[in-house]
Design an enzyme around this catalytic site. Structure first.
Site, PDB file in Angstrom:
ATOM      1  N   LYS A  87      79.835  54.549  76.025  1.00 46.39           N
ATOM      2  CA  LYS A  87      80.020  53.187  75.522  1.00 46.39           C
ATOM      3  C   LYS A  87      81.300  53.148  74.682  1.00 46.39           C
ATOM      4  O   LYS A  87      81.461  53.941  73.737  1.00 46.39           O
ATOM      5  CB  LYS A  87      78.801  52.812  74.669  1.00 46.39           C
ATOM      6  CG  LYS A  87      78.503  51.344  74.609  1.00 46.39           C
ATOM      7  CD  LYS A  87      77.145  51.146  73.952  1.00 46.39           C
ATOM      8  CE  LYS A  87      76.793  49.688  73.784  1.00 46.39           C
ATOM      9  NZ  LYS A  87      75.549  49.529  73.023  1.00 46.39           N
TER      10      LYS A  87
HETATM   11  O1  G3P Z   1      73.507  47.265  71.473  1.00 44.88           O
HETATM   12  C1  G3P Z   1      74.243  46.218  70.944  1.00 44.88           C
HETATM   13  C2  G3P Z   1      73.493  44.955  70.639  1.00 44.88           C
HETATM   14  O2  G3P Z   1      72.406  44.825  71.478  1.00 44.88           O
HETATM   15  C3  G3P Z   1      73.244  44.651  69.221  1.00 44.88           C
HETATM   16  O3  G3P Z   1      72.282  43.647  69.002  1.00 44.88           O
HETATM   17  O4  G3P Z   1      70.814  42.310  67.544  1.00 44.88           O
HETATM   18  O5  G3P Z   1      72.480  43.904  66.517  1.00 44.88           O
HETATM   19  O6  G3P Z   1      73.251  41.811  67.596  1.00 44.88           O
HETATM   20  P1  G3P Z   1      72.202  42.883  67.587  1.00 44.88           P
END
Ligand code: G3P
Length: 218
Positions: A87
């Site tokens: 990633k």
């Molecule tokens: O993996 C990245 C992403 O899914 C992060 O999610 O909820 O932290 O915006 P969030």
């Protein structure tokens, strides 16, 4: 439509895997920190543990922000397990790193995508996945799902093989909206996946079926 779980929590990964519908896992440095995983060796071991639980792709994020650092880290991460997808953030050196890693046959997930232009550059560099962040766009009063529609349409128009991996999914309705938008993958919290099961008519219908069975069979 593939389902990934967006966590580094082994119990939740096992629970999703046991459900039989899991296609992969995404992690990021924040999710690893949330589980208290620290130190280079522990982090690498944790990725291997995740790979041993699931059958599909496991995204492992680089923490370098320069080209040399990202390709070095990417090669180390990819060598950990065949299921690892590296990633990489959508920054200038990240695009160069994706180009290099994909030329070496290493699969990549370009993360922190917030615009169609970023997704375009990642696809041109040969990213396996792009990760548009729906919830974080919604947090800024911008329609995150609209970005999924725009990227899916762009990739379809130009025949890019890069898969749209909808990320930052916060709830069950986001998953349904991603399906409608044509995302290839949704990476979700376990609660959002389990939320797909919820319907009061299922609960009341099942209750009636069991009660009717008992009336006749005792
Ligand atoms: O993996 C990245 C992403 O899914 C992060 O999610 O909820 O932290 O915006 P969030």
């Amino acid at each position: 439509m593939k389902f990934f779980i967006d966590t580094a929590n082994l119990d939740q990964i096992r629970e999703a895997q046991d459900l039989g519908v899991l296609d992969g896992v995404t992690t990021n440095p924040s999710l690893m920190a949330k589980e208290g995983i620290k130190g280079e060796e522990n982090i690498k071991n944790h990725y291997v543990k995740i790979c041993e639980i699931v059958d599909g792709d496991v995204s492992a994020e680089v923490i370098s922000t320069d080209y040399e650092g990202m390709i070095k880290e990417g090669e180390i991460l990819a060598a950990l397990h065949p299921q690892i997808v590296v990633k990489v953030p959508v920054i200038k050196d990240g695009i160069k790193a994706i180009k290099y890693l994909s030329s070496k046959g290493i699969r990549t997930n370009c993360t922190l995508i917030f615009s169609p232009g970023q997704a375009l550059l990642a696809a041109k560099a040969g990213a396996t996945y792009v990760s548009p962040f729906i919830g974080r766009l919604d947090d800024t009063s911008t329609d995150g799902i609209d970005l999924i529609y725009r990227i899916v349409e762009m990739f379809g128009t130009y025949g890019f093989e890069t898969q749209v991996l909808a990320a930052s999914i916060r709830h069950t309705m986001h998953i349904i909206q991603c399906v409608e938008a044509g995302a290839d993958v949704a990476t979700c919290p376990l609660s959002a996946i389990l939320g797909l099961l919820n319907h009061p008519l299922t609960d009341s219908g099942l209750k009636t079926f069991l009660e009717d069975y008992k009336k006749v069979n005792g």
